[in-house]
Design a protein around this motif. Structure first.
Motif, PDB file in Angstrom:
ATOM      1  N   GLU A 186     -13.112   0.261 -10.439  1.00 18.41           N
ATOM      2  CA  GLU A 186     -12.679   1.526  -9.837  1.00 18.41           C
ATOM      3  C   GLU A 186     -12.933   1.567  -8.336  1.00 18.41           C
ATOM      4  O   GLU A 186     -12.217   2.262  -7.597  1.00 18.41           O
ATOM      5  CB  GLU A 186     -13.399   2.709 -10.493  1.00 18.41           C
ATOM      6  CG  GLU A 186     -13.277   2.773 -12.001  1.00 18.41           C
ATOM      7  CD  GLU A 186     -14.283   1.878 -12.687  1.00 18.41           C
ATOM      8  OE1 GLU A 186     -15.504   2.128 -12.617  1.00 18.41           O
ATOM      9  OE2 GLU A 186     -13.835   0.878 -13.302  1.00 18.41           O
ATOM     10  N   CYS A 187     -13.961   0.873  -7.872  1.00 16.74           N
ATOM     11  CA  CYS A 187     -14.241   0.840  -6.436  1.00 16.74           C
ATOM     12  C   CYS A 187     -13.162   0.102  -5.655  1.00 16.74           C
ATOM     13  O   CYS A 187     -13.152   0.144  -4.419  1.00 16.74           O
ATOM     14  CB  CYS A 187     -15.616   0.209  -6.171  1.00 16.74           C
ATOM     15  SG  CYS A 187     -16.986   1.261  -6.708  1.00 16.74           S
ATOM     16  N   ASP A 188     -12.284  -0.576  -6.381  1.00 21.96           N
ATOM     17  CA  ASP A 188     -11.141  -1.240  -5.754  1.00 21.96           C
ATOM     18  C   ASP A 188      -9.846  -0.470  -5.985  1.00 21.96           C
ATOM     19  O   ASP A 188      -8.762  -0.969  -5.680  1.00 21.96           O
ATOM     20  CB  ASP A 188     -11.007  -2.671  -6.279  1.00 21.96           C
ATOM     21  CG  ASP A 188     -12.207  -3.525  -5.918  1.00 21.96           C
ATOM     22  OD1 ASP A 188     -12.651  -3.441  -4.756  1.00 21.96           O
ATOM     23  OD2 ASP A 188     -12.716  -4.249  -6.794  1.00 21.96           O
ATOM     24  N   TRP A 189      -9.961   0.730  -6.524  1.00 20.02           N
ATOM     25  CA  TRP A 189      -8.787   1.593  -6.660  1.00 20.02           C
ATOM     26  C   TRP A 189      -8.578   2.308  -5.331  1.00 20.02           C
ATOM     27  O   TRP A 189      -8.821   3.506  -5.181  1.00 20.02           O
ATOM     28  CB  TRP A 189      -8.984   2.582  -7.804  1.00 20.02           C
ATOM     29  CG  TRP A 189      -8.912   1.950  -9.163  1.00 20.02           C
ATOM     30  CD1 TRP A 189      -8.857   0.623  -9.460  1.00 20.02           C
ATOM     31  CD2 TRP A 189      -8.909   2.636 -10.419  1.00 20.02           C
ATOM     32  NE1 TRP A 189      -8.812   0.425 -10.809  1.00 20.02           N
ATOM     33  CE2 TRP A 189      -8.839   1.643 -11.433  1.00 20.02           C
ATOM     34  CE3 TRP A 189      -8.950   3.972 -10.794  1.00 20.02           C
ATOM     35  CZ2 TRP A 189      -8.821   1.958 -12.791  1.00 20.02           C
ATOM     36  CZ3 TRP A 189      -8.926   4.295 -12.151  1.00 20.02           C
ATOM     37  CH2 TRP A 189      -8.854   3.300 -13.132  1.00 20.02           C
ATOM     38  N   LYS A 190      -8.120   1.565  -4.378  1.00 21.09           N
ATOM     39  CA  LYS A 190      -7.889   2.088  -3.038  1.00 21.09           C
ATOM     40  C   LYS A 190      -6.891   1.183  -2.340  1.00 21.09           C
ATOM     41  O   LYS A 190      -6.571   0.089  -2.816  1.00 21.09           O
ATOM     42  CB  LYS A 190      -9.196   2.158  -2.243  1.00 21.09           C
ATOM     43  CG  LYS A 190      -9.942   0.833  -2.130  1.00 21.09           C
ATOM     44  CD  LYS A 190     -11.326   1.044  -1.531  1.00 21.09           C
ATOM     45  CE  LYS A 190     -12.110  -0.261  -1.504  1.00 21.09           C
ATOM     46  NZ  LYS A 190     -13.498  -0.049  -1.017  1.00 21.09           N
ATOM     47  N   GLU A 191      -6.433   1.651  -1.202  1.00 16.09           N
ATOM     48  CA  GLU A 191      -5.374   0.929  -0.495  1.00 16.09           C
ATOM     49  C   GLU A 191      -5.421   1.278   0.980  1.00 16.09           C
ATOM     50  O   GLU A 191      -5.690   2.426   1.346  1.00 16.09           O
ATOM     51  CB  GLU A 191      -4.024   1.330  -1.100  1.00 16.09           C
ATOM     52  CG  GLU A 191      -2.819   0.590  -0.561  1.00 16.09           C
ATOM     53  CD  GLU A 191      -1.532   1.057  -1.242  1.00 16.09           C
ATOM     54  OE1 GLU A 191      -0.459   0.787  -0.672  1.00 16.09           O
ATOM     55  OE2 GLU A 191      -1.609   1.699  -2.310  1.00 16.09           O
ATOM     56  N   GLU A 192      -5.193   0.285   1.804  1.00 15.28           N
ATOM     57  CA  GLU A 192      -5.084   0.526   3.240  1.00 15.28           C
ATOM     58  C   GLU A 192      -3.691   1.068   3.540  1.00 15.28           C
ATOM     59  O   GLU A 192      -2.694   0.386   3.310  1.00 15.28           O
ATOM     60  CB  GLU A 192      -5.324  -0.768   4.017  1.00 15.28           C
ATOM     61  CG  GLU A 192      -6.756  -1.265   3.983  1.00 15.28           C
ATOM     62  CD  GLU A 192      -7.664  -0.456   4.875  1.00 15.28           C
ATOM     63  OE1 GLU A 192      -7.165   0.164   5.839  1.00 15.28           O
ATOM     64  OE2 GLU A 192      -8.887  -0.433   4.622  1.00 15.28           O
ATOM     65  N   ILE A 193      -3.634   2.300   4.023  1.00 14.60           N
ATOM     66  CA  ILE A 193      -2.359   2.948   4.319  1.00 14.60           C
ATOM     67  C   ILE A 193      -2.177   2.999   5.831  1.00 14.60           C
ATOM     68  O   ILE A 193      -3.089   3.410   6.554  1.00 14.60           O
ATOM     69  CB  ILE A 193      -2.322   4.385   3.753  1.00 14.60           C
ATOM     70  CG1 ILE A 193      -2.702   4.395   2.259  1.00 14.60           C
ATOM     71  CG2 ILE A 193      -0.949   5.003   3.968  1.00 14.60           C
ATOM     72  CD1 ILE A 193      -1.803   3.584   1.384  1.00 14.60           C
ATOM     73  N   PRO A 194      -1.015   2.565   6.340  1.00 14.82           N
ATOM     74  CA  PRO A 194      -0.790   2.612   7.794  1.00 14.82           C
ATOM     75  C   PRO A 194      -1.006   4.006   8.353  1.00 14.82           C
ATOM     76  O   PRO A 194      -0.588   5.007   7.757  1.00 14.82           O
ATOM     77  CB  PRO A 194       0.666   2.167   7.944  1.00 14.82           C
ATOM     78  CG  PRO A 194       0.945   1.365   6.713  1.00 14.82           C
ATOM     79  CD  PRO A 194       0.135   2.003   5.614  1.00 14.82           C
TER      80      PRO A 194
END
Length: 246
Positions: free
Chosen positions: A42-50
């Motif tokens: 879950e700690c990788d349920w993220k994304e780099e958004i411009p």
């Protein structure tokens, strides 16, 4: 994948809560999936958004991108910070969020979250940042239940259709508050003098409401950390505070 027979209970709860948030807020309609429901931790349920995908004023001092989703975790990989602004979250926030017992930051600003401002958030006493701004909540008063969020330092409720007066008795106990965003609401009455009892206050944003009466001198006498006070588009009367008139 998670092997439930070898996984601590808190981890199973954490995964369930985040998955429930996804489904409850129409995750298939999110602008960015943020890796939710993947086999990853879950700690990788993220994304780099411009950064250019966001309204410029949403974040300060950001160069290229925003790390959105389950943005922060502690050393045990418990989620501590959720940043989901401007991602088309819909419907009401699920009360299962209270089971993220170590959450210190929740930002769901500028989405399509509906219903009343969720008072169950008052049970999340570890929160230091709570941003609900810019959602089409039902009109209603500032939640008195929030007086229990004594660790809060940043509270953003701008554009949340707040009505009634600003509750000084509720805010008085939130002694760690540094940033209070209440602009673009339907607030009435006068500015509460109790705000002057918040020693760490730096930013007060009250613009675009229907607040009346005088601007309290005591704000300028006691709030020594104040950096910004916005009062535009209200109905104030009387003389300017002495500190402003100098």
């Amino acid at each position: 994948m998670v092997n439930s027979s070898q996984t601590p209970e808190w981890r199973l709860v954490q995964r369930f809560v985040l998955a429930h948030l996804y489904f409850a807020t129409n995750g298939t309609g999110w602008l960015h999936s943020l890796n939710f429901l993947s086999a990853d931790h879950e700690c990788d349920w993220k994304e780099e958004i411009p950064y250019e995908d966001f309204t410029p004023e949403t974040f300060d001092d950001v160069a290229d991108s925003i790390n959105a989703g389950a943005t922060f975790c502690d050393a045990d990989r418990r989620v501590t910070g959720m940043y989901l602004p401007q991602n088309n979250l819909q419907n009401q926030l699920p009360s299962t969020l209270v089971h993220l017992t170590g959450l210190t930051a929740l930002d769901v600003s500028s989405n399509q979250v509906t219903g009343t401002i969720p008072t169950f958030l008052s049970k999340m006493t570890t929160l230091r940042t709570l941003k609900l701004a810019g959602n089409p909540f039902q009109p209603g008063p500032f939640p008195s239940e929030f007086q229990g969020l004594t660790r809060l330092r940043d509270l953003a409720l701008s554009g949340c259709q707040l009505t009634g007066t600003i509750p000084g008795d509720v805010l008085r106990g939130m002694t760690n508050l540094e940033y209070l965003w209440l602009q673009f609401n339907r607030l009435t009455g006068s500015l509460p003098v109790e705000i002057a009892e918040l020693p760490k206050m730096k930013w007060l944003q009250f613009g675009n409401n229907a607040i009346e009466g005088a601007i309290p001198d005591v704000y300028f006498e006691k709030l020594q950390q104040m950096e910004s006070l916005e009062l535009y588009s209200n109905g104030f009367t009387g003389p300017l505070p002495n500190e402003l008139a100098k």
